[in-house]
Design a protein around this motif. Structure first.
Motif, PDB file in Angstrom:
ATOM      1  N   LEU B 110      -9.223  -3.791  -1.191  1.00 40.87           N
ATOM      2  CA  LEU B 110      -7.868  -4.148  -0.744  1.00 40.87           C
ATOM      3  C   LEU B 110      -7.054  -4.972  -1.734  1.00 40.87           C
ATOM      4  N   ASP B 196       1.361  -5.778   8.664  1.00 44.22           N
ATOM      5  CA  ASP B 196       0.540  -4.729   8.044  1.00 44.22           C
ATOM      6  C   ASP B 196      -0.597  -5.390   7.253  1.00 44.22           C
ATOM      7  N   VAL B 198      -5.030  -6.424   7.386  1.00 43.01           N
ATOM      8  CA  VAL B 198      -6.329  -6.165   7.995  1.00 43.01           C
ATOM      9  C   VAL B 198      -6.851  -7.469   8.599  1.00 43.01           C
ATOM     10  N   ASN B 225      -5.846  -1.923  12.083  1.00 44.79           N
ATOM     11  CA  ASN B 225      -6.498  -2.381  10.854  1.00 44.79           C
ATOM     12  C   ASN B 225      -7.523  -3.479  11.145  1.00 44.79           C
ATOM     13  N   ASN B 249     -10.470   2.694  11.059  1.00 46.96           N
ATOM     14  CA  ASN B 249      -9.495   3.145  10.057  1.00 46.96           C
ATOM     15  C   ASN B 249     -10.218   4.019   9.035  1.00 46.96           C
ATOM     16  N   GLU B 251      -9.248   5.939   6.488  1.00 48.42           N
ATOM     17  CA  GLU B 251      -8.889   5.837   5.078  1.00 48.42           C
ATOM     18  C   GLU B 251      -9.567   4.604   4.464  1.00 48.42           C
ATOM     19  N   LEU B 252      -9.499   3.508   5.192  1.00 49.22           N
ATOM     20  CA  LEU B 252     -10.166   2.287   4.738  1.00 49.22           C
ATOM     21  C   LEU B 252     -11.664   2.538   4.575  1.00 49.22           C
ATOM     22  N   HIS B 254     -13.196   5.341   4.015  1.00 56.43           N
ATOM     23  CA  HIS B 254     -13.404   6.214   2.856  1.00 56.43           C
ATOM     24  C   HIS B 254     -13.456   5.398   1.560  1.00 56.43           C
ATOM     25  N   HIS B 255     -12.518   4.473   1.404  1.00 58.06           N
ATOM     26  CA  HIS B 255     -12.495   3.663   0.181  1.00 58.06           C
ATOM     27  C   HIS B 255     -13.679   2.698   0.124  1.00 58.06           C
TER      28      HIS B 255
END
Lengths: 398, 398
Positions: B110, B196, B198, B225, B249, B251-252, B254-255
Motif C-alpha cells: 500500500l 478511502d 484500509v 477495505n 477486497n 484486488e488487495l 491479489h497484490h
C-alpha cells in the motif's frame, strides 16, 4: 484504492501462475522447479521430530532468536569448513524463511529506489520478483556458457556507480543449468574486488553435482562484501522453508538482522531444531548421493531424448548437476507460442520471458527434469520434438 | 558501503535487544511478550505430527501454494462464522509467516515513500518496525481508555489525504492491554467508512478474554477495505510462525499474494498441515480456556501486587484479557531511568519509548505477566515498588 508502485511493478510469478494449469494429472510437466518427492527422507525426519521434541520440549514451540538456532548455525559453519575450507563463525550466519527471503532482506537493506542491481541474463525470476519490491534499476550482464561475461560486467560496474550488488547463481544456474568455470570465477573476482559492491552467490543447488569437480566460490571467504546464500530445500525438504545468509561483513549482518525482525521476527524454530537433529544424526552425504543419482539419470534421459527427437537447430545446455536445462530455439521462434502448442499436447515448460528483466517474446525456455519419471521424460520430449519440427524449417527426420 | 535509508531508519527492536540482558536466569522478567510455555499442547501436537505425516506423506515436505493450505483456510472461515457470524471464503484468507509478516506485506503493497499510516499512540512496536521499511509518514492518534480518540482520528483523516491505512489492535492492545469499547468501535467505523483508507484490525489476543463479553470487529465484515489479522501464536504455538490475513477486497488480496511470493514463496507447509490436524482433532476452546485461567490468575496477582506495593500516583490499566499492563508514572519520571534501576534489582520490563513513533524519554512502560509464576510476579512488583517510592515524592508506606 491505490497500491504502491513497487507492487504494481512486481511481476506475479509466471511459474506459479502456469503451475495452476500445468499441474493437471494428465500433463507431463517440465515447468516446475520442485525436488523429487521420493528424495525426502521422511522416515528419518519422523525420527528427528520425535527425538527433537523429547530433547527440547517447549523450546520447539516458543518464540526464538532472530538470527536462528545456534546449533544449526554451528552445523553450517562446519559444513563450509569441511566442503570448502572456509572459516565462518556462527555470528556470520542468519537463518532465513527459505532462500527467497534472503533475496528480499538483502535488497531491502541495500537498495534505495533507483539504485542498481546487476543481474545475470537470463536470471532467476524469484530474484527479479524479490528485488523489484525495492524499486531498483536492473543492469543485466549476459551469462555465457562458462559464466558471466566479464568484459560486460566490468563496463557495467565502471559506468554505473549507483550499483549496490551483483546477483549470481554460480552452480547449476536457474534457469540455464550453467556452472561458472574456475577461470570465469577468478576473472569475475578480479573485476568485482575493485568496486564497492556486494557480490551475492546464491547456491541452492551446489551439492547436486554429478560431473566435474567442486569449484571454489567467487567471493566467499576472500571478498569483504561477499554474501553466500544456502538452502536445505534441495537436499532435505523445501516444505520447511529453511535457508540461510552467510557474510563476514558485520555491519551488513546487523542490518539484515533488523530487516529480518521487521519481516517475520524469526524463522520457524520448530523446523530449525528438527532439521538440525536430522543433519547431525544422519549421513547427509549419502542421502545427497541418492538424490544426485536420481537426477543424473533423469537429466541424461532428457538429454538423450532431446538428441533423438529435437531438430538439430535447437541448442541446449548440458548441466553438470542441479535441476534445469536451458533450450534456445531457432532465431525468431517464439517460446511462448511453443508453450501454448505444447500445452495442447499436454506437455509443460517455462518459456524464457520471465527470466529477463526487459526482454519479451524470446526464443529460449527452461526444462526441469527432476520431477518426472524417465518414461514421462522420453514421452514429453518426443511430443515437444514433433511440435518443434512443425515450427522449424527442417524436415522431420524421426 | 552505504545502506538503504529505509533500513537506517528502522529501529532494531528494543525488546529483542534487552531480552538478551533480561533473559539471565536470576532476572524476573516482565519484559517479553511470550506465551507461557506450559500452555503449549505438546502431546497433542506430537499426535498431530504423527497423524499428519501418516496421512499426507511427502506433501508435508514439498513446495506449496502461496495462499496457504486450503483446509487450514477453510478452518479459519468456519472459526469466524462460529465466533463472529462473519462470512468469509477461503480465497479471502492468506496464511502468513506469523502476523509480523502480514504487517510487512500490507505496508509494501500500500505505501509509497511518504504516504501516511495512522498508528495508535502508543502502538505496537513490531508494527512500527515493519511499516518503517516502507518509508511512510506516521500519523498518531491517541489511544484513550476506551479506544481510539475519534475526534483526533477524524481530524487526522480529513487533513491528510495521503493516508493509506489505519493500524489498530482493538482487543487487549499491545502494549496497553486496552480494549476498544463497543461504542468506540461504532464511532471509529462511522468515521473510517467515509474515507478511502484500509482499516487493519490486528487481533492476536482476541480469544484470551476473561472478563466482559466478546465485541464485534470495527470493520471486518462490513467495511470494503477491511483487513483482519489473526495468529496461532498465542493460542497454540508461536514457534511455528503461523498467522493469517483476512480481506474480502480481491484486488488487495491479489497484490498481497504477489508480495508474499516475492518475500518467501509460501508459508512452511509442514507446520500448516500439522496445526490444521491439531485444530480439527482437538477441542481448541477448552485448551484456550486453560490458557485464559492461567493468565487471569497471573494478571490478578500482578494487579493486586501493584495495588499493594506501588505509590498511588502510579496509574495502570486493568486488562480484560491478553498479556499486558500499561503503567504511567508520575509526570516527569523517566521510564528508562526506572528501567536501569530495576535491572540493578534484577527486574525487567519494557520502557514505553519504543512504542511511540516520535516521543522519547516517556513516563510509561509495559509489564507482561504471562511468563512468570505468581510468586515471581509478587516479588518482582515488590522490588519495582521500592524503586518507585525512591523515585517519587511520596513517602514509602510499605
Amino acid at each position: 484504492m491505490k497500491y504502491s508502485n513497487k507492487i504494481l511493478n512486481t511481476p506475479s510469478s509466471f511459474i506459479r501462475n502456469i503451475l495452476k494449469v500445468t499441474d493437471a494429472p494428465d500433463v507431463i510437466s517440465f515447468a516446475g522447479g520442485l525436488p523429487n518427492p521420493i528424495s525426502f527422507p521422511i522416515d528419518d525426519l519422523q525420527k528427528s521430530i520425535n527425538h527433537a521434541i523429547e530433547e527440547n520440549g517447549a523450546k520447539l514451540f516458543q518464540y526464538s532468536t532472530t538470527e536462528g538456532y545456534l546449533p544449526l548455525r554451528q552445523y553450517i559453519v562446519e559444513k563450509y569448513k569441511k566442503s570448502h575450507g572456509l572459516d565462518f563463525d556462527p555470528e556470520d550466519i542468519l537463518i532465513t524463511t527459505g532462500s527467497q527471503q534472503a533475496l528480499q532482506l538483502i535488497s531491502q537493506v541495500l537498495i534505495n529506489k533507483g539504485e542498481g542491481i546487476v543481474m545475470e541474463e537470463p536470471g532467476y525470476l524469484g530474484a527479479i520478483q524479490a528485488f523489484t519490491l525495492a524499486e531498483p534499476s536492473f543492469y543485466t550482464v549476459v551469462l555465457d556458457e562458462d559464466g558471466l561475461n566479464v568484459e560486460q560486467l566490468e563496463d557495467t560496474l565502471k559506468n554505473n556507480r549507483n550499483i549496490k550488488f551483483i546477483y549470481t547463481v554460480p552452480n547449476f544456474h536457474n534457469p540455464t543449468g550453467i556452472t561458472y568455470s574456475r577461470e570465469n570465477r577468478e576473472a569475475v573476482y578480479e573485476v568485482v574486488k575493485n568496486y564497492d559492491v556486494v557480490l551475492i552467490e546464491d547456491d541452492p543447488y551446489g551439492d547436486l553435482r554429478w560431473h566435474g569437480e567442486q569449484l571454489p566460490y567467487i567471493g566467499a571467504g576472500r571478498l569483504e562484501n561477499s554474501v553466500l546464500l544456502g538452502s536445505f530445500s534441495k537436499v532435505v525438504t523445501p516444505g520447511m522453508r529453511l535457508g540461510y545468509i552467510v557474510t563476514k561483513n558485520k555491519e551488513l549482518m546487523h542490518h539484515i538482522n533488523t530487516a529480518k525482525q521487521a519481516t517475520d521476527l524469526h524463522t520457524n524454530i520448530f523446523s530449525q531444531i528438527i532439521i538440525h537433529d536430522y543433519l547431525v544424526n544422519n549421513d547427509l552425504d549419502s542421502h545427497v548421493k541418492k538424490i544426485i543419482n536420481l537426477y543424473q539419470t533423469q537429466a541424461n534421459t532428457m538429454l538423450n531424448a532431446m538428441a533423438k527427437y529435437f531438430p538439430s537447430t535447437v541448442k541446449y545446455t548440458k548441466p553438470d548437476g542441479g535441476m534445469f536445462i536451458w533450450v534456445t530455439l531457432e532465431e525468431g521462434t517464439s517460446a511462448l507460442d511453443f508453450f501454448y502448442k505444447a500445452m495442447e499436447e499436454k506437455v509443460a515448460f517455462v518459456p524464457g520471458d520471465p527470466f529477463y528483466t526487459s526482454k519479451t517474446n524470446v526464443n529460449t525456455l527452461r526444462l526441469n527434469y527432476t520431477n518426472s519419471s524417465p518414461e514421462m521424460i522420453e514421452e514429453g520430449i518426443k511430443r515437444l520434438g514433433k511440435i518443434l519440427y512443425s515450427l522449424t524449417s527442417e524436415k522431420q527426420i524421426v
